[in-house]
Design a protein around this motif. Structure first.
Motif, PDB file in Angstrom:
ATOM      1  N   LEU A 290       0.973  -1.273  -0.031  1.00  0.00           N
ATOM      2  CA  LEU A 290      -0.141   0.020   0.072  1.00  0.00           C
ATOM      3  C   LEU A 290       1.024   1.147   0.062  1.00  0.00           C
ATOM      4  CD1 LEU A 290      -2.722  -1.037   2.635  1.00  0.00           C
ATOM      5  CD2 LEU A 290      -2.972  -0.963   0.076  1.00  0.00           C
ATOM      6  N   THR A 291       1.976   1.319   0.602  1.00  0.00           N
ATOM      7  CA  THR A 291       2.862   2.218   0.595  1.00  0.00           C
ATOM      8  C   THR A 291       3.466   2.679  -0.725  1.00  0.00           C
ATOM      9  OG1 THR A 291       3.306   1.846   2.997  1.00  0.00           O
ATOM     10  CG2 THR A 291       4.899   3.396   1.796  1.00  0.00           C
ATOM     11  N   MET A 292       4.021   1.411  -1.348  1.00  0.00           N
ATOM     12  CA  MET A 292       4.346   1.612  -2.632  1.00  0.00           C
ATOM     13  C   MET A 292       3.255   1.941  -3.656  1.00  0.00           C
ATOM     14  SD  MET A 292       6.766  -1.865  -2.805  1.00  0.00           S
ATOM     15  CE  MET A 292       7.926  -1.190  -4.515  1.00  0.00           C
ATOM     16  N   LEU A 293       2.015   1.803  -3.426  1.00  0.00           N
ATOM     17  CA  LEU A 293       1.082   2.658  -4.148  1.00  0.00           C
ATOM     18  C   LEU A 293       0.624   3.883  -3.743  1.00  0.00           C
ATOM     19  CD1 LEU A 293      -1.200  -0.743  -4.619  1.00  0.00           C
ATOM     20  CD2 LEU A 293       0.509   0.315  -6.223  1.00  0.00           C
ATOM     21  N   ASN A 294       1.391   4.541  -3.084  1.00  0.00           N
ATOM     22  CA  ASN A 294       0.935   5.826  -2.470  1.00  0.00           C
ATOM     23  C   ASN A 294      -0.400   5.927  -1.757  1.00  0.00           C
ATOM     24  OD1 ASN A 294       3.402   6.928  -3.065  1.00  0.00           O
ATOM     25  ND2 ASN A 294       2.743   6.994  -5.286  1.00  0.00           N
ATOM     26  N   VAL A 295      -0.793   4.938  -1.009  1.00  0.00           N
ATOM     27  CA  VAL A 295      -2.058   5.047  -0.333  1.00  0.00           C
ATOM     28  C   VAL A 295      -1.972   5.552   0.881  1.00  0.00           C
ATOM     29  CG1 VAL A 295      -3.797   3.508   0.894  1.00  0.00           C
ATOM     30  CG2 VAL A 295      -2.939   2.718  -1.442  1.00  0.00           C
ATOM     31  N   PRO A 296      -2.730   6.558   1.384  1.00  0.00           N
ATOM     32  CA  PRO A 296      -2.409   7.277   2.653  1.00  0.00           C
ATOM     33  C   PRO A 296      -2.506   6.305   3.782  1.00  0.00           C
ATOM     34  CG  PRO A 296      -4.101   8.322   1.337  1.00  0.00           C
ATOM     35  CD  PRO A 296      -3.485   7.012   0.517  1.00  0.00           C
ATOM     36  N   TYR A 297      -1.749   6.870   4.877  1.00  0.00           N
ATOM     37  CA  TYR A 297      -1.482   5.847   6.038  1.00  0.00           C
ATOM     38  C   TYR A 297      -2.732   5.565   6.703  1.00  0.00           C
ATOM     39  CZ  TYR A 297      -1.674   9.929   9.181  1.00  0.00           C
ATOM     40  OH  TYR A 297      -1.936  11.307   9.736  1.00  0.00           O
ATOM     41  N   TYR A 298      -3.850   6.722   6.549  1.00  0.00           N
ATOM     42  CA  TYR A 298      -4.968   6.490   7.628  1.00  0.00           C
ATOM     43  C   TYR A 298      -5.748   5.681   6.905  1.00  0.00           C
ATOM     44  CZ  TYR A 298      -5.538  10.534   4.206  1.00  0.00           C
ATOM     45  OH  TYR A 298      -5.498  11.511   3.014  1.00  0.00           O
ATOM     46  N   ALA A 299      -5.756   5.376   5.445  1.00  0.00           N
ATOM     47  CA  ALA A 299      -6.494   4.575   4.657  1.00  0.00           C
ATOM     48  C   ALA A 299      -5.915   2.989   4.947  1.00  0.00           C
ATOM     49  CB  ALA A 299      -6.551   4.869   3.213  1.00  0.00           C
ATOM     50  N   GLN A 300      -4.591   3.025   5.269  1.00  0.00           N
ATOM     51  CA  GLN A 300      -4.180   1.809   5.426  1.00  0.00           C
ATOM     52  C   GLN A 300      -4.763   0.993   6.589  1.00  0.00           C
ATOM     53  OE1 GLN A 300       0.276   1.950   5.498  1.00  0.00           O
ATOM     54  NE2 GLN A 300       0.194   2.993   3.672  1.00  0.00           N
ATOM     55  N   ASP A 301      -4.945   1.692   7.727  1.00  0.00           N
ATOM     56  CA  ASP A 301      -5.613   1.238   9.019  1.00  0.00           C
ATOM     57  C   ASP A 301      -7.158   0.686   8.529  1.00  0.00           C
ATOM     58  OD1 ASP A 301      -3.475   1.800  10.414  1.00  0.00           O
ATOM     59  OD2 ASP A 301      -4.268   3.600  11.261  1.00  0.00           O
ATOM     60  N   ILE A 302      -7.648   1.132   7.824  1.00  0.00           N
ATOM     61  CA  ILE A 302      -9.220   0.696   7.231  1.00  0.00           C
ATOM     62  C   ILE A 302      -8.948  -0.699   6.669  1.00  0.00           C
ATOM     63  CG2 ILE A 302     -11.173   0.899   5.969  1.00  0.00           C
ATOM     64  CD1 ILE A 302     -10.498   4.026   6.126  1.00  0.00           C
ATOM     65  N   ILE A 303      -7.998  -0.800   5.791  1.00  0.00           N
ATOM     66  CA  ILE A 303      -7.724  -2.067   5.185  1.00  0.00           C
ATOM     67  C   ILE A 303      -7.244  -3.084   6.208  1.00  0.00           C
ATOM     68  CG2 ILE A 303      -6.670  -3.124   3.246  1.00  0.00           C
ATOM     69  CD1 ILE A 303      -6.401  -0.422   1.695  1.00  0.00           C
ATOM     70  N   LYS A 304      -6.269  -2.718   6.838  1.00  0.00           N
ATOM     71  CA  LYS A 304      -5.898  -3.594   7.825  1.00  0.00           C
ATOM     72  C   LYS A 304      -6.779  -4.162   8.693  1.00  0.00           C
ATOM     73  CE  LYS A 304      -2.892  -1.678  10.397  1.00  0.00           C
ATOM     74  NZ  LYS A 304      -1.412  -1.118  10.865  1.00  0.00           N
ATOM     75  N   GLY A 305      -7.707  -3.266   9.308  1.00  0.00           N
ATOM     76  CA  GLY A 305      -8.864  -3.927  10.185  1.00  0.00           C
ATOM     77  C   GLY A 305      -9.765  -4.696   9.474  1.00  0.00           C
ATOM     78  N   ALA A 306      -9.753  -4.534   8.072  1.00  0.00           N
ATOM     79  CA  ALA A 306     -11.062  -5.521   7.426  1.00  0.00           C
ATOM     80  C   ALA A 306     -10.167  -6.952   7.319  1.00  0.00           C
ATOM     81  CB  ALA A 306     -11.133  -4.862   5.918  1.00  0.00           C
ATOM     82  N   ILE A 307      -8.801  -6.766   7.031  1.00  0.00           N
ATOM     83  CA  ILE A 307      -8.329  -8.128   6.837  1.00  0.00           C
ATOM     84  C   ILE A 307      -8.345  -8.816   8.323  1.00  0.00           C
ATOM     85  CG2 ILE A 307      -6.077  -9.193   6.900  1.00  0.00           C
ATOM     86  CD1 ILE A 307      -6.766  -8.149   4.144  1.00  0.00           C
ATOM     87  N   LEU A 308      -8.119  -8.094   9.386  1.00  0.00           N
ATOM     88  CA  LEU A 308      -8.406  -8.728  10.606  1.00  0.00           C
ATOM     89  C   LEU A 308      -9.676  -9.325  10.820  1.00  0.00           C
ATOM     90  CD1 LEU A 308      -7.222  -9.477  13.511  1.00  0.00           C
ATOM     91  CD2 LEU A 308      -7.763  -7.120  14.159  1.00  0.00           C
ATOM     92  N   ILE A 309     -10.810  -8.671  10.386  1.00  0.00           N
ATOM     93  CA  ILE A 309     -12.003  -9.056  10.632  1.00  0.00           C
ATOM     94  C   ILE A 309     -12.307 -10.418   9.780  1.00  0.00           C
ATOM     95  CG2 ILE A 309     -14.662  -8.784   9.956  1.00  0.00           C
ATOM     96  CD1 ILE A 309     -13.852  -5.868  10.622  1.00  0.00           C
ATOM     97  N   GLY A 310     -11.801 -10.377   8.630  1.00  0.00           N
ATOM     98  CA  GLY A 310     -11.661 -11.598   7.674  1.00  0.00           C
ATOM     99  C   GLY A 310     -11.140 -12.710   8.561  1.00  0.00           C
ATOM    100  N   ALA A 311      -9.907 -12.490   8.837  1.00  0.00           N
ATOM    101  CA  ALA A 311      -9.214 -13.735   9.484  1.00  0.00           C
ATOM    102  C   ALA A 311     -10.004 -14.179  10.825  1.00  0.00           C
ATOM    103  CB  ALA A 311      -7.659 -13.173   9.960  1.00  0.00           C
ATOM    104  N   LEU A 312     -10.426 -13.425  11.373  1.00  0.00           N
ATOM    105  CA  LEU A 312     -11.085 -13.761  12.752  1.00  0.00           C
ATOM    106  C   LEU A 312     -12.385 -14.419  12.624  1.00  0.00           C
ATOM    107  CD1 LEU A 312     -10.397 -10.684  15.035  1.00  0.00           C
ATOM    108  CD2 LEU A 312      -9.500 -12.877  15.151  1.00  0.00           C
ATOM    109  N   ALA A 313     -13.158 -13.938  11.221  1.00  0.00           N
ATOM    110  CA  ALA A 313     -14.409 -14.666  11.042  1.00  0.00           C
ATOM    111  C   ALA A 313     -14.169 -16.283  10.629  1.00  0.00           C
ATOM    112  CB  ALA A 313     -15.098 -13.933   9.691  1.00  0.00           C
TER     113      ALA A 313
END
Length: 325
Positions: A290-313
């Motif tokens: 995401l950093t290499m794609l210049n995605v803002p750091y605050y948006a990275q937390d949203i994606i990271k949280g979504a990944i965590l929800i999927g893994a826990l599900a």
């Protein structure tokens, strides 16, 4: 088919992310970039391994981020302010981590305050200590002192090697991380203490009735959590070459996320060293891409949280299926 995705879903997500980021950025699939990923996740993995121990015994440690921060400024101040050598710069943060682990264990086990509340309080206390000790300033080479002089010491090469060095082209922090993961895996899988830790977490009362020293193993889990946080602080200080205040704060959620994602790896359904490492790899690849794609750091937390929800599900789905069987 569903059981296959539950068991291998995390690994498939990692492979999918590598393919996507490789297509979107031709610099992603290079040795130097993967070396950077391994170097970056080494600290998170160490923190997450400590959290894993507390999860195994049915606890939780929110103080690891602050412990990393205090360990970082402690090692930096030993070198820069007091001109100590490598052994002291390593020993002090480790002892600090163990001490904080003992304090967490005392509050949760003896005073019987719930783990989340106890370690949250310790998190604030430790954070206040490191800010008071440094007066809110980072520690670095040739920094001005309060008496008008310049700091007498500096970060020595042997210390910086821990976070910046390489062996045969492989980052030393990555080698150290992998060794720690292997040792923790062997400890949890093949030793009596490791099995009793799992027994303590699965059913505390049944373990006690079976003769397990439950309180002792809960204490061990928190001490190990503090120990790994202290070691992570050393690696962090040696990597950035400064004692940066509150540098460990962002590591708390990444470490917790890696440990929780580890539940779903290969359908383990429980905290484990290998799963925690894979969770850290997933987070590292995701943030790097995401950093290499210049995605803002605050948006990275949203994606990271979504990944965590999927893994826990996936994890809770698997646990539900096992209960039905």
């Amino acid at each position: 088919m569903v059981s296959f995705f539950v068991k291998y879903g995390t690994l498939l997500v990692i492979i999918g992310l590598i393919l996507i980021f490789t297509i979107l950025n031709d610099r992603f699939l290079t040795y130097s970039n993967f070396a950077d990923i391994l170097r970056s996740i080494s600290i998170v993995t160490l923190v997450a391994l400590g959290v894993t121990f507390t999860l195994i015994v049915g606890g939780f440690d929110l103080s690891v981020g602050s412990t990393v921060s205090l360990a970082t400024v402690a090692s930096a101040s030993a070198l820069v302010w007091y001109r100590q050598e490598l052994l002291v710069a390593l020993l002090i943060p480790i002892l600090i981590g163990i001490l904080i682990g003992l304090i967490n264990a005392f509050i949760t086990i003896k005073i019987r305050i719930p783990d989340l509340l106890a370690t949250l309080a310790v998190m604030y206390i430790v954070n206040g200590i490191q800010l008071t000790y440094t007066k809110g300033f980072s520690i670095y080479n040739n920094m001005p002192m309060s008496d008008g002089t310049t700091a007498p010491g500096k970060f020595i090469p042997s210390f910086l090697f821990i976070g910046q060095g390489e062996i045969a082209g492989v980052p030393f922090p990555a080698i150290f991380m992998i060794v720690c993961v292997i040792l923790v895996h062997l400890f949890l899988t093949f030793t009596r203490a490791g099995r009793l830790l799992y027994m303590t977490g699965s059913n505390r009362e049944a373990a006690r009735l079976s003769g397990v020293a439950v309180q002792r193993y809960r204490t061990l889990a928190y001490v190990l959590s503090g120990l790994f946080a202290g070691i992570a602080g050393i690696v962090l200080a040696s990597r950035i070459g400064t004692g940066q205040v509150s540098a460990g704060a962002p590591l708390l959620m990444d470490g917790v996320a890696a440990a929780l994602i580890g539940y779903s790896v290969l359908g383990s359904g429980k905290p484990n060293a290998f799963g925690t490492f894979i969770g850290a790899v997933l987070i590292g690849i995701l943030l790097n891409g995401l950093t290499m794609l210049n995605v803002p750091y605050y948006a990275q937390d949203i994606i990271k949280g979504a990944i965590l929800i999927g893994a826990l599900a996936f994890t809770f789905y698997q646990n539900k299926q096992e209960i039905k069987m």
